[in-house]
Design a protein around this motif. Structure first.
Motif, PDB file in Angstrom:
ATOM      1  N   ASP A  33      58.886  -5.700   4.732  1.00 40.24           N
ATOM      2  CA  ASP A  33      58.458  -7.139   3.599  1.00 40.24           C
ATOM      3  C   ASP A  33      59.203  -7.507   2.641  1.00 40.24           C
ATOM      4  O   ASP A  33      59.386  -6.755   1.691  1.00 40.24           O
ATOM      5  N   LYS A  53      58.644  -9.010   0.207  1.00 40.59           N
ATOM      6  CA  LYS A  53      58.402  -9.548  -1.292  1.00 40.59           C
ATOM      7  C   LYS A  53      57.492  -8.339  -2.016  1.00 40.59           C
ATOM      8  O   LYS A  53      57.115  -8.329  -2.639  1.00 40.59           O
ATOM      9  N   ARG A  54      58.076  -6.861  -0.924  1.00 42.79           N
ATOM     10  CA  ARG A  54      57.873  -5.562  -1.323  1.00 42.79           C
ATOM     11  C   ARG A  54      59.117  -4.183  -2.011  1.00 42.79           C
ATOM     12  O   ARG A  54      59.176  -3.774  -0.762  1.00 42.79           O
ATOM     13  N   ASP A  58      64.120 -12.841  -8.088  1.00 44.55           N
ATOM     14  CA  ASP A  58      63.454 -12.370  -7.139  1.00 44.55           C
ATOM     15  C   ASP A  58      63.024 -12.462  -6.027  1.00 44.55           C
ATOM     16  O   ASP A  58      62.877 -12.395  -4.768  1.00 44.55           O
ATOM     17  N   PHE A  92      59.720  -6.889  -6.165  1.00 44.16           N
ATOM     18  CA  PHE A  92      58.674  -6.827  -6.741  1.00 44.16           C
ATOM     19  C   PHE A  92      58.722  -6.497  -8.061  1.00 44.16           C
ATOM     20  O   PHE A  92      57.260  -6.666  -8.762  1.00 44.16           O
ATOM     21  N   PRO A 115      52.733  -6.078  -4.268  1.00 45.21           N
ATOM     22  CA  PRO A 115      52.097  -7.225  -4.122  1.00 45.21           C
ATOM     23  C   PRO A 115      51.210  -7.061  -2.932  1.00 45.21           C
ATOM     24  O   PRO A 115      49.593  -7.849  -2.328  1.00 45.21           O
ATOM     25  N   LEU A 127      50.744 -12.652  -7.940  1.00 50.01           N
ATOM     26  CA  LEU A 127      51.926 -12.323  -7.484  1.00 50.01           C
ATOM     27  C   LEU A 127      51.859 -14.467  -7.299  1.00 50.01           C
ATOM     28  O   LEU A 127      52.947 -15.376  -7.553  1.00 50.01           O
ATOM     29  N   GLU A 130      55.325 -16.837  -8.688  1.00 51.54           N
ATOM     30  CA  GLU A 130      55.892 -17.398  -8.329  1.00 51.54           C
ATOM     31  C   GLU A 130      56.186 -18.806  -7.943  1.00 51.54           C
ATOM     32  O   GLU A 130      57.072 -18.999  -7.791  1.00 51.54           O
ATOM     33  N   PHE A 185      63.482 -17.936  -6.690  1.00 53.16           N
ATOM     34  CA  PHE A 185      62.058 -18.169  -5.901  1.00 53.16           C
ATOM     35  C   PHE A 185      62.840 -19.980  -5.564  1.00 53.16           C
ATOM     36  O   PHE A 185      63.926 -19.799  -5.149  1.00 53.16           O
TER      37      PHE A 185
END
Length: 757
Positions: A277, A279-280, A302, A305, A416, A425, A429, A445
């Motif tokens: 992921d 975002k991870r 960005d 995490f 996240p 979270l 963002e 971001f």
């Protein structure tokens, strides 16, 4: 950075005993295997003396002499990588024959048109490249490396046979724990195959989280040693369900420049192969790897995490004074260039990426976190924050087991997917804080900086997004600007917007400056979402006020510094590049000699330090597409290299402000004799303005800087004039008689009086 194991010595004695037993008892099923083992027995392995280096920081090598006042002498620079040991004739013969078999197999697979084969072929090629480089470049540092080389060739053959036989690539499947493997990808920089390691150890399936672990300094950690370790060692152990990615980082550069690109490419490749992921992903490391984690965290806030930098260094000047005992006498442009990589300048960005610093209490490299903690607390009162810093009592250059557990615990909370941070979270963002000194690093971001007032001066932006609080209310974006930003873009997709219009407020601190008032044309700006429900709006300063740039006007052909086209010289080697060599006698024989020497050095040092092979062509071999695909590094003068003459004669917006003939080199008011001087320069290519041309330079740090990673930053600005009557040395390509940056429109600044450091 020192070559020490940050996870301590626990279990290494047992590992060493097991490896020693396997080394003496393993059968390779071939005469070559027996020869290697017999030779290893005869010369003695001495493995236990080096076992502390087989963790994540060092790879199969005894402690180097890196760091300290002895490495501050330009006249006595020890080679990096160091010379290896002699390879016995029977070992060389055995490995060479085995490599020939693997090479033939690779050549046959390369001819395949099957997509599956081409996709996984780099996973085979990395083994051939690693061993062949060790043989050709004296890259064996202990007898155990002979065994490691044989093991790598064997694994290359196994993978080759799997691809040839249409079997599924077994090394890509996480079917058991621990899963320890190495992968390969073809780098966009120079087309070479580059490796990275992958570790997964868990009783549950991969969760989608990935930790990127940047390795410590290991001067003897070349491809062979890196692959061998990453094929066997799970250290540092990833947390339950976490995939750990180990970039090679183009050897020993603290994951900067080519090493930075290598790290990002390794992550991109891993994401195409494993369930990760985006975002991870966390950025982590220790020692030199800690320096890398600091750098990547503040420059790409960005992407992660969380960040867990341990020890290392976070900037250049103070670290070299404290750790290296070095008296610095920089040129003014060197100090300007430090702002590109010195993390304290970028400390605001840690507000956008949760960061857990780690240090041993008695480790000299605690300085890195201390200076970042100082920078974060000395921000303006309304911005300052405390840096989370775990300090292991009475611990030197290692990560204590207790500290590792605590770091893992905190990362589990910050993940996240933990379910504990949904509001946090969203806030992260929706509340962007971003500082930069260069458009090489220009986004966080949904905020992108498109133009600056002056490179190498800090510029900051904050962007807060608030969803509508009632049906009749609009989305609200509040922008704060502190520093010379002249153009920026906001972009959010439909899932990141509430209903209705968007009201945008801009507060530029330059309003406080009565001499240069910059304000919004309207207050607030009210915009509607695009036809697909997304938001994309660009603001620019026009006639002294902020206004919205029209999306329907043709794109300007005006030459400006922008992302990927902002300099300095080193920036050209962070994208695909091509050397164009001289092919004729030049204007002056002594300049030809200098050019040839620097060209040969550049090719050699790219290979030795960045572990790649330079693409090289002559002018008559260039294709039109080369101008569009590559940054061209041109060597010679207008007579010895027709491409230099061609680009200097070209007209248009990107015309290079340089005249060069048999008697003189002219740049603005600067006029120098062409029989004694050479220009080094980066500029947009007049024949392909979205790419660079560079004159007579590769990356600008040299042999002296290889000795300490904190020195490995750009040394020259956008242009420099070199007096070739002073011989090149380990610091400079000759005597610098003048150097500067171009302005934001790539125009020449007034020539300033030159000041020696």
């Amino acid at each position: 950075m020192r070559n020490q194991n940050p996870l301590g010595r626990l279990g290494l004695h047992l590992w060493g005993a097991r490896f020693s037993h396997e080394l003496h008892s393993r059968s390779y099923g071939s005469p070559a295997g027996g020869t290697l083992i017999g030779t290893a027995r005869r010369v003695g392995l001495g493995l236990m003396a080096c076992l502390g280096l087989l963790g994540p920081l060092g790879i199969g090598s005894c402690p180097s002499l890196a760091d300290g006042p002895a490495d501050n002498q330009v006249a006595t620079i020890r080679p990096i990588p160091p010379p290896g040991i002699e390879v016995p004739a029977e070992v060389r013969e055995s490995l060479t024959k085995s490599l020939e078999v693997l090479k033939k197999s690779i050549e046959e697979l390369s001819a395949s048109k099957e997509a599956r084969v081409q996709r996984y072929l780099p996973d085979v090629e990395i083994f051939h490249r690693a061993v062949s480089l060790a043989l050709s470049e004296n890259g064996f540092f202990e007898p155990a490396d002979f065994i490691r080389a044989k093991e790598l060739i064997d694994e290359g053959n196994r993978r080759s046979e799997a691809l040839r036989g249409n079997a599924f690539p077994y090394w890509t499947q996480i079917v058991s724990s621990p899963y320890i493997t190495v992968r390969g990808f073809r780098s966009k920089l120079d087309g070479t195959v580059q490796p990275y390691g992958v570790v997964f150890q868990s009783s549950i399936p991969a969760s989608g989280r990935a930790d990127v672990w940047c390795r410590g300094r290991s001067e003897k950690g070349l491809e062979l040693q890196f692959l061998s370790t990453r094929m066997k060692s799970p250290d540092p152990l990833p947390d339950e369900g976490v995939l750990m990615i180990h970039p090679f980082g183009r050897y020993c550069n603290a994951n900067k420049l080519a090493g930075e690109v290598d790290t990002l490419e390794a992550i991109e490749h891993a994401m195409s192969q494993y369930p990760i992921d985006p975002k991870r992903v966390a950025i982590r490391g220790f020692s030199m790897g800690g320096a890398a984690a600091w750098h990547l965290a503040v420059h790409y806030p960005d992407r992660w995490f969380a960040a867990t930098p341990g020890a290392g260094f976070s900037e250049t000047p103070d670290f070299l004074k404290v750790f290296q005992s070095e008296t610095l006498k920089p040129y003014w442009f060197e100090e300007k260039l430090w702002t590109m990589h010195d993390c304290p300048v970028w400390v605001r960005n840690l507000r956008s990426v949760p960061t857990i610093a780690y240090s041993g209490q008695i480790d000299k490299q605690k300085q890195a976190a201390d200076i970042m903690a100082k920078a974060s607390w000395e921000l303006p009162v309304e911005e300052r924050f405390e840096l989370a810093h775990i300090i292991a009592p009475k611990t030197a250059h290692s990560i204590s087991p207790e500290a590792k557990k605590e770091i893992d615990r905190r990362l589990r909370i910050l993940d996240p997917a933990s379910g504990l941070l949904s509001k946090h979270l969203e806030s992260r963002e929706d509340n962007v804080v971003f500082t930069t000194t260069t458009l090489r690093y220009n986004r966080a971001f949904w905020v992108t900086l498109d133009a600056l007032e002056n490179h190498h001066e800090p510029a900051s932006i904050t962007a807060r997004f608030d969803y509508p609080k009632a049906p009749d209310k609009s989305n609200t974006i509040s922008i704060g600007i502190d520093g010379g930003i002249t153009r920026f873009t906001l972009a959010r997709d439909a899932s990141q917007l509430g209903h209705g219009s968007i009201s945008i407020y801009i507060n530029d601190k330059r309003l406080m400056n009565t001499e240069k008032r910059i304000g919004p044309a309207r207050y607030p700006f009210v915009v509607l979402p695009s036809s697909d429900g997304s938001l994309r709006v660009t603001f620019k300063i026009q006639d002294g006020v902020w206004n919205i740039a029209s999306p329907i006007e043709p794109e300007s052909t005006e030459l400006i510094k922008k992302h990927g086209l902002q300099g300095p010289i080193d920036d050209a080697l962070m994208a695909p590049f091509l050397f164009v060599r001289p092919t004729a006698q030049g204007l002056h024989p002594n300049i030809d000699k200098w050019v040839q020497s620097e060209f040969d050095r550049a090719v050699t040092q790219w290979h030795r330090q960045m572990r790649g092979d330079v693409r090289i062509k002559s002018s008559d071999e260039l294709k039109d597409s080369d101008f569009q695909i590559y940054n061209l590094i041109l060597w010679g003068d207008p007579k010895s290299n027709p491409t230099i003459a061609k680009i200097l004669e070209a007209t248009g917006p990107a015309k290079i402000p340089l005249q060069w003939n048999e008697t003189s080199i002219e740049l603005g008011s600067l006029k120098l004799a062409s029989d004694k001087h050479v220009p080094l320069m980066i500029y947009p290519n007049p024949l392909a303005p979205e790419r660079y041309v560079v004159l007579n330079s590769s990356f600008t740090y040299r042999e002296y800087d290889y000795l300490n990673n904190a020195r490995q930053v750009p040394k020259l600005p956008d242009w420099a004039m070199i007096d070739t009557t002073t011989a090149p040395n380990g610091r400079w390509p000759g005597k610098i008689v003048q150097a500067d940056f171009f302005d934001e429109a790539w125009k020449l600044k007034p020539i300033r009086p030159f000041i020696e450091p």
